[in-house]
Each structure stands twice: as structure tokens, then as C-alpha cells.
Design an enzyme around this catalytic site. Structure first.
Site, PDB file in Angstrom:
ATOM      1  N   SER A 184      -6.197  -9.279   7.069  1.00  0.00           N
ATOM      2  CA  SER A 184      -5.828  -9.576   8.414  1.00  0.00           C
ATOM      3  C   SER A 184      -4.807 -11.024   8.189  1.00  0.00           C
ATOM      4  CB  SER A 184      -6.547  -9.491   9.396  1.00  0.00           C
ATOM      5  OG  SER A 184      -6.979  -8.286   9.512  1.00  0.00           O
TER       6      SER A 184
ATOM      7  N   GLU B  57      -9.931  -0.591  -1.562  1.00  0.00           N
ATOM      8  CA  GLU B  57      -9.615   0.630  -1.246  1.00  0.00           C
ATOM      9  C   GLU B  57      -9.764   1.620  -2.466  1.00  0.00           C
ATOM     10  OE1 GLU B  57      -5.790  -0.357   0.689  1.00  0.00           O
ATOM     11  OE2 GLU B  57      -7.049  -0.870   2.193  1.00  0.00           O
TER      12      GLU B  57
ATOM     13  N   GLU C 179     -11.033 -10.713  -0.762  1.00  0.00           N
ATOM     14  CA  GLU C 179     -10.319  -9.921   0.423  1.00  0.00           C
ATOM     15  C   GLU C 179     -12.030  -9.172   0.962  1.00  0.00           C
ATOM     16  OE1 GLU C 179      -6.296  -8.501   0.241  1.00  0.00           O
ATOM     17  OE2 GLU C 179      -7.631  -7.048  -0.767  1.00  0.00           O
TER      18      GLU C 179
ATOM     19  N   LYS D  21       0.770  -1.188  -0.119  1.00  0.00           N
ATOM     20  CA  LYS D  21       0.103  -0.024   0.101  1.00  0.00           C
ATOM     21  C   LYS D  21       0.888   1.314  -0.197  1.00  0.00           C
ATOM     22  CE  LYS D  21      -3.679  -2.550   1.989  1.00  0.00           C
ATOM     23  NZ  LYS D  21      -4.990  -2.850   2.867  1.00  0.00           N
TER      24      LYS D  21
ATOM     25  N   HIS E 133      -8.836  -3.389  -6.046  1.00  0.00           N
ATOM     26  CA  HIS E 133      -8.524  -3.328  -4.412  1.00  0.00           C
ATOM     27  C   HIS E 133      -9.842  -2.757  -4.098  1.00  0.00           C
ATOM     28  CE1 HIS E 133      -7.385  -3.164  -0.367  1.00  0.00           C
ATOM     29  NE2 HIS E 133      -6.327  -4.022  -0.758  1.00  0.00           N
TER      30      HIS E 133
HETATM   31  P1  13P Z   1      -4.414  -6.586   5.916  1.00  0.00           P
HETATM   32  O1  13P Z   1      -3.631  -7.700   5.675  1.00  0.00           O
HETATM   33  O2  13P Z   1      -3.227  -5.234   6.275  1.00  0.00           O
HETATM   34  O3  13P Z   1      -5.693  -6.590   6.505  1.00  0.00           O
HETATM   35  O4  13P Z   1      -4.722  -5.904   4.233  1.00  0.00           O
HETATM   36  C1  13P Z   1      -4.940  -6.804   3.293  1.00  0.00           C
HETATM   37  C2  13P Z   1      -5.215  -6.099   1.974  1.00  0.00           C
HETATM   38  O5  13P Z   1      -6.040  -5.173   1.890  1.00  0.00           O
HETATM   39  C3  13P Z   1      -4.339  -6.591   0.976  1.00  0.00           C
HETATM   40  O6  13P Z   1      -4.446  -6.178  -0.424  1.00  0.00           O
END
Ligand code: 13P
Length: 260
Positions: free
Chosen positions: A217, A101, A171, A11, A99
Site C-alpha cells: 500500500s 501471492e 512486504e 501483477k 512474492h
Molecule cells: P500494493 O501496493 O497494491 O499493496 O501491492 C504491493 C505488492 O504486493 C507489490 O509487490
């Protein structure tokens, strides 16, 4: 038996210095010794500005490089965007697409995501397509409908044959960065539904070969229980990919015995 695939999504974190140090630790760990178990395949997806420099270090290793996003366009007047051809030029073999996000903060739609998928494939870059449901959707028993809807929207545009060249990452949004992992059973249930969809669209052999990663996670402490599930082929790791020990611990959990 398939190799597991462990992808680190860094990220928007780190610096040039910390990125080089992290990559160095990951590469050093991946020099196999005789008699080692079969290691997973690793991909790291650092921020775009560090890709080129990190490629100089990782291109002699077994670790692959991935980007976190790509433009849906081949080239032209798209200020701030990065084309798939440019990513290939600096050594990327993978790119994360769609993703949650980016869907949430950048307004990416299924159609845009499908075009990004095609843009990546056109440059021989493997797209890692992310799908996931919100907590509200899960609580309303809409998980499967949302996930299959997101996948079908892309398959309808790119076609099943091209779709098979990608990787899928499930995810759940409620599990990202929250410390709340889906239980192995919850994750497997969704992965099995994805596999069933793939089998309905593709020759069985190809559908079974497609990699379906779990993300949300994932840590060294919960990875092994996820990886024993029949349709979980690896992990897309956020927070834990920023620490070499944590990331490699997930890789350790993905090692498989030699079968002969
Ligand atoms: P985390 O492992 O921090 O929960 O993030 C997962 C993620 O969004 C990977 O693309």
C-alpha cells in the site's frame, strides 16, 4: 548516498494498449532537465506476455524492465514456465522472486525461491526477493523470526556472497492491497533487523549497500515518510504502479538533493 529504487509490480493487470500508454507516460517523465534533483531508479514489472513489446519502448530510456517470476530450471520440459535466459533475451534486468501471492497461490517454498534466485543471477538478472509476515504472525510477535527465517533459508542455499547481488523487498502480507501501510517506524524496525542480519553475514560496506525496499500500500501520499527512514531504500509498488501519476508521485518523493 544511494539512489532510491522504485519498482512497479503490475501483477495480472492491463492490456497491450494500456501497458504501452503507461510506459510512455513513465518514460516521458524521466527525461531529466538541467538542475534536476537526483531521480530514483525505476523498474517496471509488467505481465510476462507484454515484456518483449514494452522493451522496444523502454530500452532507449533509463527505466529498467523486470519480470514477476522466473522458472527455477534453465530449460526443458516445464510446461508454462519461463526461463531466466529467455527473460534476459527479451531485455529483463530484474525479476521479482517469492512474492507472497506466489508463495500462497502457487505453493512456492523457500527452497524453490532460492533456486529461482540462482537461476536469475546466472543470467545477470537481479532478483528482487520478497519476504513478509502474515497478520497472525505479527500479532503473535513473530515478525522478525519469520522474516529472518525466510532470508536465512535463501542465504543458506545461495551463499552470502551471491545473496548480496540481489535486492530485498519487505512486504508485510497484511499491508498488500489492503490500504493498510506499515507505519514508517514499523517498516524501519524490520528493515533494521534485516540490515543487522546482512551485516552479520557480509562485509559491512556490502551489507550497507544492499537495497531493502518496502512494499504494501505504498502511495504518493505516504512514500516520503517511508523514504526518510535510514534503512528504507525504495519501494515495491502494486496498485499505485498502475497509474502513471501515482507511480511517478512515489518517485518524486524519492528524489534526493545533489550533495555538491
Ligand atoms: P500494493 O501496493 O497494491 O499493496 O501491492 C504491493 C505488492 O504486493 C507489490 O509487490
Amino acid at each position: 548516498m544511494k539512489h532510491k529504487l522504485i519498482v512497479g509490480n503490475w501483477k495480472m493487470n492491463g492490456s497491450m494498449q494500456s501497458s504501452l500508454e503507461l510506459v510512455d507516460k513513465i518514460i516521458t517523465h524521466n527525461s531529466p532537465a538541467p538542475g534536476d534533483k537526483i531521480s530514483p531508479h525505476y523498474v517496471i514489472c509488467p505481465p510476462a506476455v507484454y515484456l518483449q513489446e514494452l522493451n522496444k519502448v523502454i530500452n532507449k530510456s533509463v527505466v529498467k524492465l523486470g519480470a514477476q517470476d522466473v522458472s527455477e530450471y534453465a530449460n526443458g520440459a516445464y510446461t508454462g514456465q519461463v526461463a531466466a535466459e529467455m527473460l534476459k533475451d527479451i531485455g529483463c534486468d530484474y525479476v521479482i522472486i517469492g512474492h507472497s501471492e506466489r508463495r500462497q497461490y502457487c505453493g512456492e517454498t523457500d527452497e524453490m525461491i532460492a533456486r529461482k534466485f540462482l537461476a536469475a543471477l546466472a543470467q545477470n538478472i537481479t532478483p528482487i526477493l520478497c519476504v513478509g509476515e502474515s497478520l497472525e504472525a505479527r500479532e503473535a510477535n513473530q515478525t522478525e523470526k519469520i522474516i529472518l527465517g525466510q532470508l536465512n533459508a535463501v542465504i543458506d542455499i545461495v551463499g552470502a556472497e551471491k545473496f548480496a547481488e540481489g535486492v530485498i523487498a519487505y512486504e508485510p502480507i497484511w499491508a498488500i492491497g489492503t490500504g493498510k501501510t506499515a507505519s514508517p517506524e514499523q517498516a524501519q524496525e524490520v528493515h533494521a533487523a534485516i540490515r543487522t542480519l546482512l551485516i552479520s553475514k557480509l562485509p559491512k560496506e556490502i551489507a550497507r549497500k544492499m537495497m531493502i525496499l518496502y512494499g504494501g500500500s505504498v502511495k504518493a501520499s505516504n512514500a516520503a515518510s517511508l523514504f526518510v527512514m535510514p534503512d528504507i531504500d525504495g519501494a515495491l509498488v502494486g496498485g499505485a504502479s498502475l497509474d502513471a501519476k501515482d507511480f511517478l508521485g512515489i518517485g518524486e518523493a524519492a528524489k534526493m538533493p545533489h550533495t555538491n
